[in-house]
Each structure stands twice: as structure tokens, then as C-alpha cells.
Design a protein around this motif. Sequence first.
Motif, PDB file in Angstrom:
ATOM      1  N   LEU A  38       0.829  -1.212   0.000  1.00  0.00           N
ATOM      2  CA  LEU A  38       0.000   0.000   0.000  1.00  0.00           C
ATOM      3  C   LEU A  38       0.860   1.257   0.000  1.00  0.00           C
ATOM      4  O   LEU A  38       0.503   2.258  -0.643  1.00  0.00           O
ATOM      5  N   ALA A  39       1.992   1.229   0.697  1.00  0.00           N
ATOM      6  CA  ALA A  39       2.887   2.392   0.708  1.00  0.00           C
ATOM      7  C   ALA A  39       3.432   2.679  -0.685  1.00  0.00           C
ATOM      8  O   ALA A  39       3.531   3.843  -1.103  1.00  0.00           O
ATOM      9  N   ALA A  40       3.774   1.608  -1.421  1.00  0.00           N
ATOM     10  CA  ALA A  40       4.255   1.792  -2.794  1.00  0.00           C
ATOM     11  C   ALA A  40       3.136   2.264  -3.713  1.00  0.00           C
ATOM     12  O   ALA A  40       3.349   3.113  -4.591  1.00  0.00           O
ATOM     13  N   ILE A  41       1.932   1.726  -3.508  1.00  0.00           N
ATOM     14  CA  ILE A  41       0.778   2.139  -4.316  1.00  0.00           C
ATOM     15  C   ILE A  41       0.497   3.627  -4.115  1.00  0.00           C
ATOM     16  O   ILE A  41       0.178   4.355  -5.065  1.00  0.00           O
ATOM     17  N   ALA A  42       0.633   4.102  -2.877  1.00  0.00           N
ATOM     18  CA  ALA A  42       0.395   5.521  -2.583  1.00  0.00           C
ATOM     19  C   ALA A  42       1.356   6.433  -3.345  1.00  0.00           C
ATOM     20  O   ALA A  42       1.064   7.619  -3.564  1.00  0.00           O
ATOM     21  N   GLN A  43       2.487   5.878  -3.763  1.00  0.00           N
ATOM     22  CA  GLN A  43       3.467   6.661  -4.521  1.00  0.00           C
ATOM     23  C   GLN A  43       3.405   6.367  -6.024  1.00  0.00           C
ATOM     24  O   GLN A  43       4.286   6.787  -6.769  1.00  0.00           O
ATOM     25  N   GLY A  44       2.361   5.637  -6.436  1.00  0.00           N
ATOM     26  CA  GLY A  44       2.115   5.455  -7.861  1.00  0.00           C
ATOM     27  C   GLY A  44       2.380   4.077  -8.426  1.00  0.00           C
ATOM     28  O   GLY A  44       2.082   3.829  -9.604  1.00  0.00           O
ATOM     29  N   ALA A  45       2.918   3.135  -7.638  1.00  0.00           N
ATOM     30  CA  ALA A  45       3.247   1.813  -8.180  1.00  0.00           C
ATOM     31  C   ALA A  45       1.984   1.051  -8.582  1.00  0.00           C
ATOM     32  O   ALA A  45       1.030   0.978  -7.807  1.00  0.00           O
ATOM     33  N   ASP A  46       2.003   0.484  -9.775  1.00  0.00           N
ATOM     34  CA  ASP A  46       0.839  -0.291 -10.222  1.00  0.00           C
ATOM     35  C   ASP A  46       1.176  -1.731 -10.588  1.00  0.00           C
ATOM     36  O   ASP A  46       0.294  -2.527 -10.883  1.00  0.00           O
ATOM     37  N   ILE A  47       2.465  -2.112 -10.553  1.00  0.00           N
ATOM     38  CA  ILE A  47       2.882  -3.499 -10.766  1.00  0.00           C
ATOM     39  C   ILE A  47       3.790  -3.879  -9.603  1.00  0.00           C
ATOM     40  O   ILE A  47       4.749  -3.173  -9.283  1.00  0.00           O
ATOM     41  N   HIS A  48       3.499  -5.016  -8.974  1.00  0.00           N
ATOM     42  CA  HIS A  48       4.209  -5.431  -7.772  1.00  0.00           C
ATOM     43  C   HIS A  48       4.815  -6.824  -7.976  1.00  0.00           C
ATOM     44  O   HIS A  48       4.182  -7.707  -8.542  1.00  0.00           O
ATOM     45  N   TYR A  49       6.011  -6.984  -7.436  1.00  0.00           N
ATOM     46  CA  TYR A  49       6.716  -8.276  -7.490  1.00  0.00           C
ATOM     47  C   TYR A  49       7.088  -8.664  -6.067  1.00  0.00           C
ATOM     48  O   TYR A  49       7.128  -7.813  -5.175  1.00  0.00           O
ATOM     49  N   HIS A  50       7.382  -9.922  -5.830  1.00  0.00           N
ATOM     50  CA  HIS A  50       7.598 -10.359  -4.456  1.00  0.00           C
ATOM     51  C   HIS A  50       8.499 -11.570  -4.368  1.00  0.00           C
ATOM     52  O   HIS A  50       8.635 -12.345  -5.326  1.00  0.00           O
ATOM     53  N   ILE A  51       9.120 -11.731  -3.219  1.00  0.00           N
ATOM     54  CA  ILE A  51       9.597 -13.035  -2.757  1.00  0.00           C
ATOM     55  C   ILE A  51       9.022 -13.189  -1.356  1.00  0.00           C
ATOM     56  O   ILE A  51       9.587 -12.739  -0.360  1.00  0.00           O
TER      57      ILE A  51
END
Length: 322
Positions: A204-217
Motif C-alpha cells: 500500500l505504501a508503494a501504491i500511494a506513490q504510484g506503483a501499479d505493478i508489484h513483485y515479491h519473494i
Amino acid sequence: MINRRTLIASLSVVSLLLATGSAFAQDPLTVGILIPGSKSDKGWMESGFDGLTAAQAKYGDQIVVQMIENISNADMEQALTQLASQNALVIGVGGQTQADVLKVAPRFPDVKFSIVGGNAGVEVANVAGYDVKQAEIAFVAGAAAAMLSETGAVSYVGGLEIPSIVNAGTEFGNGARYINPDIKYFESYTGDFDDVAKSKEATLAAIAQGADIHYHILNLGLRGMEQAAKESGTHIIGSYSNYCGTDPLYLAYSITGVGYQVQYAIDEAVAGTWVAGYKPFGLAMGADASDMIVCDPTPEMTEKLTEIMEDIKSGKITVLEG
């Protein structure tokens, strides 16, 4: 004419041969597998379990499996000790098992140990470390994320902040910048592969700064990323296995061959060709070991991602280890 004494002697020989034959029949390979997280996490652990299931289907009663799952780091050494006392091959699914495998293995020199997610620090005579080379495919995933992003911003959430997970995050960012030098990239770590709340908060913190594609481990922590993406209308590039078409949240998947390596360990042990030591997998081992799958790609995207993977294999693009 065969007399009664000769017939009895002949039958005795046949009985002895039958008994001897059954005694020399090959015993099944006993396999102990430690899956520290949930085998239904839609991530690393599930991929490892899928590999185990495939091996059981392949070998049937040639192998007998004992599995321990969902344990804390504090209980890992005890779990591995239990498995090693009862099995010929022990598989630790995840690099987080490596430290405890290296403690336990010297106490069981006749048992083979394979670490899925192991690294070059494996130097024990009866331990094999299989390196999935997550940083390689994370670079490719970053490139795919940059192509898929509509906002010019992407994010990565890792669990434990250990070298292999950090290196993957670094290379995800490098891959994104390879496609778009001006892309915004947000990287964070929750300290726990299974913490749903923290992974949601980080996403959510990244989304608040505009991120729309997320990757993870992540393992179960992925549920938090899914919640954040669903609430915001953003999307995820999944890890480990290809589930295209099963969930609209996911636009692509990076394949890291966790299940493939579980099968590899069992294949080698059954065939009698298992060897100790460090073994790198990654893109060089083929699509089952490492690949990038975009669920609905353009021809241009497929061509570019294929080119990037070939350049990594050739060394034209260099990435971090791990």
C-alpha cells in the motif's frame, strides 16, 4: 524317475531362490522433506510441494515420503534431525533451511541432504545446495514490470532481508530501469515471508506513490500483497510457478523451478547419481528451472524478454548472485 527325496530337495532350492530374490528386491527410497511454510501459499513452498507430488506420481511405491511443514525457525534443527534419523534423502525447501542442514548433516554422514535454494556456502560432504538464481529471473521480471506498468512505477516486497532476497530486489529494479531508465522503483522487506499485514502495508505504501505493478519473494505474506492490489486495482507479477488464467490480479509469473529442484534431488537419488556440492540452476538449466511468463503478451514484449534472457545466459547482461 524323480524320487520323493529329490523332489523335496528341488522344492527346497526353489523356495530358497524365491526367498533370496525377494530379499534382493530394491527397497524404496525414503525421502524426508521439510517445507517450513504452508504447502498452499501460492509461492515457494507450494511450488516445492508440487514438485514432490509430481515425483510421487512418477515413482509410485519406489519412494516413501515423510513431510514436515509449517514450522518456526527455532524448530527447524529438530525437524531436520527427525527426518534424517528416518530417511535416506532429506530435502530442505528454502534457503532458510541451509544453516540448520549444515548443522545436522555431519551427524548423519550416510544420509543425503539437498537444499532447494542453497548457495555456494555448501561445503559438507553429504549436502547438495541447489541455487535457483532468483536474481537472474528477477531482472527479467523487472523488465516485464516496466513494460506492463501504466504509471511508470513498480514495487518489490521481500521477506527476510538476506543476501539472496536483497539481490533479487536489486535486480528487479535494475531490470525495470533497463526498459525505462526513469521508472520509479520502491523496494521493501517485511522481515518475515509469512506476515500478511506487513506485506499489505508495504504494498500500500508503494501504491500511494504510484506503483501499479508489484513483485515479491514472499510465502503466505503474498496474501497481503493480493489484498492491497485488489483494493487499489493494481496488479502482481507472481513468483515460482505459472498460474496464468487463474487470477486477474496476476499479469505474469517468474518461474524459479523450486518444484523442479525437488524432483531433481529425488531423480538423482533414485538413479544413484546424486552428488554433493553447489549446483547452479537458473536460466541455463532451461524453462522448467527458470523462465518468464507474461499471461497476455504482445509479440514485441515476448521478443524483448527472450532477448534479455539470452543476454543473461551469454553474460552480455550480468546480474548478482543468488
